[in-house]
Write a protein that holds these residues in place. Sequence first.
Motif: not given
Length: 124
Positions: A43-45, A50, A95, A97, A100, A104, A107
């Motif tokens: 998950e993103d923030e 993702l 979304k 990613s 990775w 990071d 995205v």
Amino acid sequence: MNNKEIEVVSKLPASKRYEYFIKKVADFEEVWGLYDDGWAISEDENGNSLMPFWPKQEFATLCAVDEWKNYKAEQIELEEFMQEWLPGMKADGIKLSVFWNNVDSAVLDIDTLIIDLENELKKY
């Protein structure tokens, strides 16, 4: 792949790893994900799902740590990825990613990846 290439590429900025991803995926016509009774998702923030993908098995395997420690790198044929996976992910609101590296990733919008892959594939 040799260890030096893996190390050097893994340390590139996300945008450069994305460029590498596009070229390698088009070259080998495969994408790699992590699988263990389901595909790896993070998950993103903002809490958006993702799904991570890599250009080579070795890079995916390096990320099979922590909550993904039991996951194994699994190959996805590029045609299936573009025709089924990406439209399905878009419909599900998942979304991308891309590449990775345990720090990071790139995205981006699914449509952007489709266009970039199509443009790269035209060169072959």
